[in-house]
Design a protein around this motif. Sequence first.
Motif, PDB file in Angstrom:
ATOM      1  N   LYS A  57       0.855  -1.185   0.000  1.00 24.95           N
ATOM      2  CA  LYS A  57       0.000   0.000   0.000  1.00 24.95           C
ATOM      3  C   LYS A  57       0.897   1.244   0.000  1.00 24.95           C
ATOM      4  CE  LYS A  57      -1.928  -1.532   3.763  1.00 24.95           C
ATOM      5  NZ  LYS A  57      -1.365  -2.909   3.798  1.00 24.95           N
ATOM      6  N   VAL A  58       0.753   2.051  -1.038  1.00 26.91           N
ATOM      7  CA  VAL A  58       1.624   3.204  -1.237  1.00 26.91           C
ATOM      8  C   VAL A  58       0.819   4.487  -1.123  1.00 26.91           C
ATOM      9  CG1 VAL A  58       3.276   4.309  -2.791  1.00 26.91           C
ATOM     10  CG2 VAL A  58       3.010   1.805  -2.828  1.00 26.91           C
ATOM     11  N   GLY A  59       1.296   5.417  -0.310  1.00 24.73           N
ATOM     12  CA  GLY A  59       0.646   6.715  -0.188  1.00 24.73           C
ATOM     13  C   GLY A  59       1.405   7.771  -0.962  1.00 24.73           C
ATOM     14  N   LEU A  60       0.742   8.372  -1.956  1.00 25.59           N
ATOM     15  CA  LEU A  60       1.369   9.427  -2.751  1.00 25.59           C
ATOM     16  C   LEU A  60       1.159  10.758  -2.047  1.00 25.59           C
ATOM     17  CD1 LEU A  60       1.204   9.872  -6.611  1.00 25.59           C
ATOM     18  CD2 LEU A  60       1.037  11.821  -5.045  1.00 25.59           C
ATOM     19  N   LEU A  61       2.283  11.391  -1.700  1.00 19.40           N
ATOM     20  CA  LEU A  61       2.273  12.654  -0.967  1.00 19.40           C
ATOM     21  C   LEU A  61       3.004  13.711  -1.774  1.00 19.40           C
ATOM     22  CD1 LEU A  61       3.419  11.128   2.433  1.00 19.40           C
ATOM     23  CD2 LEU A  61       1.060  11.576   1.749  1.00 19.40           C
ATOM     24  N   VAL A  62       2.544  14.950  -1.674  1.00 18.44           N
ATOM     25  CA  VAL A  62       3.190  16.060  -2.367  1.00 18.44           C
ATOM     26  C   VAL A  62       3.533  17.142  -1.350  1.00 18.44           C
ATOM     27  CG1 VAL A  62       2.957  17.812  -4.166  1.00 18.44           C
ATOM     28  CG2 VAL A  62       1.962  15.540  -4.508  1.00 18.44           C
ATOM     29  N   ASP A  63       4.803  17.211  -0.971  1.00 18.61           N
ATOM     30  CA  ASP A  63       5.280  18.216  -0.017  1.00 18.61           C
ATOM     31  C   ASP A  63       4.412  18.250   1.240  1.00 18.61           C
ATOM     32  OD1 ASP A  63       7.411  19.158  -1.761  1.00 18.61           O
ATOM     33  OD2 ASP A  63       5.825  20.071  -2.972  1.00 18.61           O
ATOM     34  N   ALA A  64       4.094  17.080   1.759  1.00 17.37           N
ATOM     35  CA  ALA A  64       3.213  16.977   2.928  1.00 17.37           C
ATOM     36  C   ALA A  64       3.961  17.323   4.217  1.00 17.37           C
ATOM     37  CB  ALA A  64       2.640  15.568   3.020  1.00 17.37           C
ATOM     38  N   SER A  65       3.238  17.897   5.152  1.00 13.77           N
ATOM     39  CA  SER A  65       3.805  18.208   6.466  1.00 13.77           C
ATOM     40  C   SER A  65       3.775  16.963   7.348  1.00 13.77           C
ATOM     41  CB  SER A  65       3.001  19.322   7.135  1.00 13.77           C
ATOM     42  OG  SER A  65       1.698  18.855   7.474  1.00 13.77           O
ATOM     43  N   GLU A  68       0.224  16.253   8.483  1.00 16.68           N
ATOM     44  CA  GLU A  68      -0.587  15.615   7.449  1.00 16.68           C
ATOM     45  C   GLU A  68      -0.272  14.126   7.349  1.00 16.68           C
ATOM     46  OE1 GLU A  68      -1.376  19.104   4.166  1.00 16.68           O
ATOM     47  OE2 GLU A  68       0.655  18.333   4.359  1.00 16.68           O
ATOM     48  N   ILE A  69       1.005  13.790   7.406  1.00 18.02           N
ATOM     49  CA  ILE A  69       1.409  12.381   7.318  1.00 18.02           C
ATOM     50  C   ILE A  69       0.913  11.611   8.539  1.00 18.02           C
ATOM     51  CG2 ILE A  69       3.360  10.789   7.152  1.00 18.02           C
ATOM     52  CD1 ILE A  69       4.903  13.037   5.720  1.00 18.02           C
ATOM     53  N   LEU A  73      -1.426   8.240   8.576  1.00 14.07           N
ATOM     54  CA  LEU A  73      -0.942   6.982   9.144  1.00 14.07           C
ATOM     55  C   LEU A  73      -1.715   6.550  10.386  1.00 14.07           C
ATOM     56  CD1 LEU A  73       2.934   7.408   8.727  1.00 14.07           C
ATOM     57  CD2 LEU A  73       1.345   6.091   7.316  1.00 14.07           C
ATOM     58  N   ALA A  74      -2.419   7.485  11.012  1.00 15.97           N
ATOM     59  CA  ALA A  74      -3.239   7.130  12.185  1.00 15.97           C
ATOM     60  C   ALA A  74      -4.374   6.199  11.794  1.00 15.97           C
ATOM     61  CB  ALA A  74      -3.781   8.388  12.847  1.00 15.97           C
ATOM     62  N   GLN A  75      -4.811   6.262  10.525  1.00 19.02           N
ATOM     63  CA  GLN A  75      -5.934   5.437  10.092  1.00 19.02           C
ATOM     64  C   GLN A  75      -5.585   4.456   8.976  1.00 19.02           C
ATOM     65  OE1 GLN A  75      -9.835   7.286   9.665  1.00 19.02           O
ATOM     66  NE2 GLN A  75      -9.029   9.216  10.447  1.00 19.02           N
ATOM     67  N   ILE A  76      -4.435   4.648   8.345  1.00 22.95           N
ATOM     68  CA  ILE A  76      -4.113   3.834   7.170  1.00 22.95           C
ATOM     69  C   ILE A  76      -2.730   3.211   7.324  1.00 22.95           C
ATOM     70  CG2 ILE A  76      -3.881   3.837   4.658  1.00 22.95           C
ATOM     71  CD1 ILE A  76      -5.495   6.539   4.795  1.00 22.95           C
ATOM     72  N   PRO A  77      -2.635   1.878   7.336  1.00 21.50           N
ATOM     73  CA  PRO A  77      -1.350   1.203   7.515  1.00 21.50           C
ATOM     74  C   PRO A  77      -0.562   1.126   6.203  1.00 21.50           C
ATOM     75  CG  PRO A  77      -3.080  -0.425   7.327  1.00 21.50           C
ATOM     76  CD  PRO A  77      -3.759   0.920   7.260  1.00 21.50           C
ATOM     77  N   LEU A  78      -0.030   2.254   5.765  1.00 21.83           N
ATOM     78  CA  LEU A  78       0.735   2.285   4.526  1.00 21.83           C
ATOM     79  C   LEU A  78       2.052   1.530   4.676  1.00 21.83           C
ATOM     80  CD1 LEU A  78       0.240   6.031   3.514  1.00 21.83           C
ATOM     81  CD2 LEU A  78      -0.891   4.035   2.507  1.00 21.83           C
ATOM     82  N   ASP A  79       2.529   0.998   3.577  1.00 25.54           N
ATOM     83  CA  ASP A  79       3.823   0.316   3.556  1.00 25.54           C
ATOM     84  C   ASP A  79       4.934   1.221   3.024  1.00 25.54           C
ATOM     85  OD1 ASP A  79       2.858  -2.413   4.288  1.00 25.54           O
ATOM     86  OD2 ASP A  79       1.732  -2.183   2.417  1.00 25.54           O
ATOM     87  N   ILE A  80       4.559   2.112   2.103  1.00 26.15           N
ATOM     88  CA  ILE A  80       5.537   2.971   1.446  1.00 26.15           C
ATOM     89  C   ILE A  80       4.979   4.382   1.341  1.00 26.15           C
ATOM     90  CG2 ILE A  80       6.854   3.385  -0.695  1.00 26.15           C
ATOM     91  CD1 ILE A  80       6.574   0.380  -1.300  1.00 26.15           C
ATOM     92  N   LYS A  96      11.752   9.797   6.483  1.00 24.69           N
ATOM     93  CA  LYS A  96      12.132   8.405   6.719  1.00 24.69           C
ATOM     94  C   LYS A  96      12.454   8.178   8.198  1.00 24.69           C
ATOM     95  CE  LYS A  96      15.405   4.856   5.245  1.00 24.69           C
ATOM     96  NZ  LYS A  96      16.525   4.511   4.335  1.00 24.69           N
ATOM     97  N   ARG A  97      13.181   9.110   8.783  1.00 24.33           N
ATOM     98  CA  ARG A  97      13.577   8.982  10.186  1.00 24.33           C
ATOM     99  C   ARG A  97      12.377   9.110  11.120  1.00 24.33           C
ATOM    100  NH1 ARG A  97      17.119  12.529   9.852  1.00 24.33           N
ATOM    101  NH2 ARG A  97      15.904  14.327  10.558  1.00 24.33           N
ATOM    102  N   THR A  98      11.480  10.021  10.817  1.00 23.15           N
ATOM    103  CA  THR A  98      10.347  10.301  11.691  1.00 23.15           C
ATOM    104  C   THR A  98       9.309   9.189  11.698  1.00 23.15           C
ATOM    105  OG1 THR A  98      10.628  12.686  11.359  1.00 23.15           O
ATOM    106  CG2 THR A  98       8.485  11.933  12.179  1.00 23.15           C
ATOM    107  N   PHE A  99       9.040   8.629  10.518  1.00 28.13           N
ATOM    108  CA  PHE A  99       7.919   7.699  10.405  1.00 28.13           C
ATOM    109  C   PHE A  99       8.331   6.238  10.256  1.00 28.13           C
ATOM    110  CE2 PHE A  99       6.412  11.854   9.074  1.00 28.13           C
ATOM    111  CZ  PHE A  99       5.347  12.015   9.953  1.00 28.13           C
ATOM    112  N   GLY A 100       9.593   5.975   9.997  1.00 22.97           N
ATOM    113  CA  GLY A 100      10.092   4.601   9.992  1.00 22.97           C
ATOM    114  C   GLY A 100       9.516   3.711   8.916  1.00 22.97           C
ATOM    115  N   LEU A 101       9.030   4.310   7.825  1.00 29.78           N
ATOM    116  CA  LEU A 101       8.499   3.530   6.710  1.00 29.78           C
ATOM    117  C   LEU A 101       9.419   3.647   5.506  1.00 29.78           C
ATOM    118  CD1 LEU A 101       4.700   4.469   6.809  1.00 29.78           C
ATOM    119  CD2 LEU A 101       5.748   2.330   7.567  1.00 29.78           C
TER     120      LEU A 101
END
Length: 215
Positions: A57-65, A68-69, A73-80, A96-101
């Motif tokens: 499951k991949v979440g496409l983000l555009v300059d997200a804070s 927002e992330i 992630l609180a409701q969606i178990p994304l993999d990437i 990468k460091r903050t969210f560990g995904l």
Amino acid sequence: MGTEVKICGINSHEALQSAQLSGADYLGFVFFPKSPRHVSIEQASALTRQVKPGVKKVGLLVDASDDEIRQILAQIPLDILQLHGGEPLERVAEIKRTFGLEVMKVVKISDKKDFENIPPFEEIADRLLFDAKPPKGLKNALPGGNAVSFDWRLLSGKSWSRPWMLAGGLTCDNIKEAINISGAPAVDVSSGVEDEPGVKSADKIALFASLAKNV
């Protein structure tokens, strides 16, 4: 092993089921409000609960804070996390460091000079995605999903230390040629399997995946 396939812009139950039946390896959910493929957190949460084990499951983000992330992630178990904006190297590393995904950084290509941007991201990101840079003057251009391709010969014979995908203007008509020329181990399609912007075609998804996986 055939080419891996990512179907991006999943925004309905029908699109999700079609992609899974086609054997898609990755499903992309767009969290960019200006995109016709945008899904709310609530929509994506309901859809991702239907994703089969083993499908990423991949979440496409555009300059997200970060906020927002976190909300996503609180409701969606994304993999990437697919970073499709202008995120600089430091921001990619921070996410990468903050969210560990796993983080997949999109590098937009128009000519060979754009490849100079790849090595720094190659050191930080877990995956790379090469997409076409929107042409100058294209009205209402999106960060991705513009149905525009670049010269696949620019990728021929090249290799990277990270897994990578090819995107940009891919369709059922050109996917075999694109893979043969670029050597792409994975491909990402969105508008190329739609009947109209944001509306996926089950037949096009099935054909695209079959063609890609049997090159």
